[in-house]
Design an enzyme around this catalytic site. Sequence first.
Site, PDB file in Angstrom:
ATOM      1  N   ASP A  85       0.762  -1.188   0.069  1.00  0.00           N
ATOM      2  CA  ASP A  85      -0.096   0.192  -0.124  1.00  0.00           C
ATOM      3  C   ASP A  85       0.820   1.095  -0.022  1.00  0.00           C
ATOM      4  O   ASP A  85       1.908   1.467   0.718  1.00  0.00           O
ATOM      5  CB  ASP A  85      -0.647  -0.086   1.126  1.00  0.00           C
ATOM      6  CG  ASP A  85      -1.993   1.179   1.301  1.00  0.00           C
ATOM      7  OD1 ASP A  85      -2.478   1.385   0.144  1.00  0.00           O
ATOM      8  OD2 ASP A  85      -2.364   1.334   2.245  1.00  0.00           O
ATOM      9  N   HIS A  86       0.457   2.232  -0.939  1.00  0.00           N
ATOM     10  CA  HIS A  86       1.289   3.353  -0.889  1.00  0.00           C
ATOM     11  C   HIS A  86       2.997   3.195  -1.187  1.00  0.00           C
ATOM     12  O   HIS A  86       3.708   3.714  -0.380  1.00  0.00           O
ATOM     13  CB  HIS A  86       0.929   4.294   0.275  1.00  0.00           C
ATOM     14  CG  HIS A  86      -0.496   4.838   0.420  1.00  0.00           C
ATOM     15  ND1 HIS A  86      -0.843   5.933  -0.269  1.00  0.00           N
ATOM     16  CD2 HIS A  86      -1.568   4.428   1.139  1.00  0.00           C
ATOM     17  CE1 HIS A  86      -2.170   6.116  -0.258  1.00  0.00           C
ATOM     18  NE2 HIS A  86      -2.435   5.193   0.613  1.00  0.00           N
TER      19      HIS A  86
END
Length: 282
Positions: A85-86
């Site tokens: 994520d990210h």
Amino acid sequence: MRYVSLNEVLYDALEQGYAVPQFNINGYIWLEAIMESVKELNLPVIIGVTDRNVERLGGYQFIKDLVDLLYDRYDVQTPVVLHLDHGQTIDNCKAAIDAGFSSVMYDGSHESFETNVQNSKAVVEYAHQHGVSVEGEIGGIGGIEDGMVGGIEFADPEESQALVEQAELDALAPALGSVHGEYQGAPDLQFATMKKIQDMLNIPLVLHGASGLSKEDIRKAISYGHVKINFNTELNIAWSRALQDVFVNHPSIYDPSTILPVAKLGIKTMIEKKYRLCNLIK
């Protein structure tokens, strides 16, 4: 590959009108709670690891190996996506792919549009060689969470389409008013823009900052193509409140074998609520 990509779970969700939740892990007990829930509920899941937390959690390979161990321990039979994520850099995304993650997000939302396209495209080229899906982001998702700090900047539909087409993304997270962390005031999602982006694109959309949104907002977002919905803050709040209740009601307690199951149950209870919210449990 042991785990599946986003493409293998999200297109069914688009067709059938539900979303697959992403639950972010912040330690072993989160992962154990997720795997137990997946086994008990017999449902697909996206396990998210925020890039800024990777080092704290032991590194990409350690995280992948730990997920493997619990996957086997619980004999999980439903689809599992292991998702970065990210992702902050191209190299970080590649490191996650090399470790065995089945999906990555490159977050170029803080870069210029041209740089976002260029870097997302580089990640996609490497990822697709390994059968890994890529999520992109455009606009600015506000709030503070896991070291991510940002102000709201609404996604532009034309730029969203251009990013998807030029980088050949598998999923897109367009910023449309949601925030990371807890909301200050009432959320204001841009549903008209959301619908326009859905009509322009042929890929699954992703809703970040879903913790704190109403049932009505979540269900409407799902109907507008947001079939991956990320949950983190509310799981952390559930964990924290479960621990607080233990220590307030039993101030002399110190046995981890008594305390930790209570915290895990708090997370599991929230996970089941989010599956219901995503239309996976009727």
